[in-house]
Design an enzyme around this catalytic site. Sequence first.
Site, PDB file in Angstrom:
ATOM      1  N   LEU A  65       0.939  -0.990   0.065  1.00  0.00           N
ATOM      2  CA  LEU A  65       0.060  -0.028  -0.191  1.00  0.00           C
ATOM      3  C   LEU A  65       1.030   1.103  -0.028  1.00  0.00           C
ATOM      4  O   LEU A  65       1.356   1.777   1.064  1.00  0.00           O
ATOM      5  CB  LEU A  65      -0.714   0.046   1.190  1.00  0.00           C
ATOM      6  CG  LEU A  65      -1.929   1.123   1.393  1.00  0.00           C
ATOM      7  CD1 LEU A  65      -3.015   0.980   0.276  1.00  0.00           C
ATOM      8  CD2 LEU A  65      -2.454   1.129   2.544  1.00  0.00           C
ATOM      9  N   ALA A  66       1.367   1.817  -1.327  1.00  0.00           N
ATOM     10  CA  ALA A  66       2.195   2.715  -1.306  1.00  0.00           C
ATOM     11  C   ALA A  66       1.368   4.129  -0.981  1.00  0.00           C
ATOM     12  O   ALA A  66       0.244   4.253  -1.444  1.00  0.00           O
ATOM     13  CB  ALA A  66       2.533   2.862  -2.795  1.00  0.00           C
ATOM     14  N   HIS A  67       2.019   5.053  -0.317  1.00  0.00           N
ATOM     15  CA  HIS A  67       1.341   6.211  -0.043  1.00  0.00           C
ATOM     16  C   HIS A  67       2.263   7.108   0.731  1.00  0.00           C
ATOM     17  O   HIS A  67       3.403   6.728   1.097  1.00  0.00           O
ATOM     18  CB  HIS A  67       0.309   5.800   1.006  1.00  0.00           C
ATOM     19  CG  HIS A  67       0.264   5.473   2.468  1.00  0.00           C
ATOM     20  ND1 HIS A  67       0.776   3.814   2.378  1.00  0.00           N
ATOM     21  CD2 HIS A  67       0.531   5.674   3.712  1.00  0.00           C
ATOM     22  CE1 HIS A  67       1.167   3.633   3.686  1.00  0.00           C
ATOM     23  NE2 HIS A  67       0.886   4.700   4.504  1.00  0.00           N
ATOM     24  N   ALA A  68       2.060   8.617   0.791  1.00  0.00           N
ATOM     25  CA  ALA A  68       2.764   9.508   1.531  1.00  0.00           C
ATOM     26  C   ALA A  68       1.994  10.069   2.356  1.00  0.00           C
ATOM     27  O   ALA A  68       0.638  10.091   2.521  1.00  0.00           O
ATOM     28  CB  ALA A  68       3.778  10.137   0.764  1.00  0.00           C
TER      29      ALA A  68
END
Lengths: 151, 90
Positions: A65-68
Amino acid sequence: MSLNLAEELSSITTKATASDWREAIRLAGDGLVAGGVTTEAYTEEMITAVEEHGPYIVIAPGIALAHARPAESVLKGGLSWVSLETPVEFGHASNDPVTLVIGLAALDHTAHIEVLKAVAGVLSNKEVRARLEAAETPDQVRDLLSSLATK
Amino acid sequence: MKIVAVCGMGIGTSVLLKMNAEKVLASLGIDADVEAADIGVARGAAQTADIVLTSDELAPEIGDVPAEVIIIDNFFDLDEITEKLTPAVQ
């Protein structure tokens, strides 16, 4: 499930090729940019998050779950979906290798919770997940997600 | 009882962890307040929490806190969360 994930996904890429985890995250970031969700800066912020905190974004076997953080690079909340042709190592102790990258962008800490619930609902079902990952085209992913939402 | 679910950014993984921890607690019939936090505020939040839920990678960053730190490998696996959380809340 009331929320239709097919309508929430800003972009879907199937059977993509990435040589390493950075490239896999970039594909998810490109999807968010193409969907008008984020600027390219957000893609780099997602990569920096992993460089700083490790591959904790690999939240389940095979799923990143790629996120920033919510930031100026986020234009609106949204999700992108990237299934990988060849699994990619993120360096996670127990959940490697990754076959599905979900890019997530949010404007605040609460607005996207219903969407995340829908993602968790879909992906925690092993049979559904296998069918989604086997999908050859974005339309197949959308159709499958829509059929789940009407159940 | 207060439980803090911790991730790097406070928007993704900790929110998923909070949702699934709440499901597990509901099925166990335990009344607890579960809060999602990013690593920056987690150290503070963990001072007053009974339990911290997080991943293997982030656990060292939380450091020395009075709360019991539980590491979850698969955030979607309710069985794993149930197994690890049950002894801590009972």
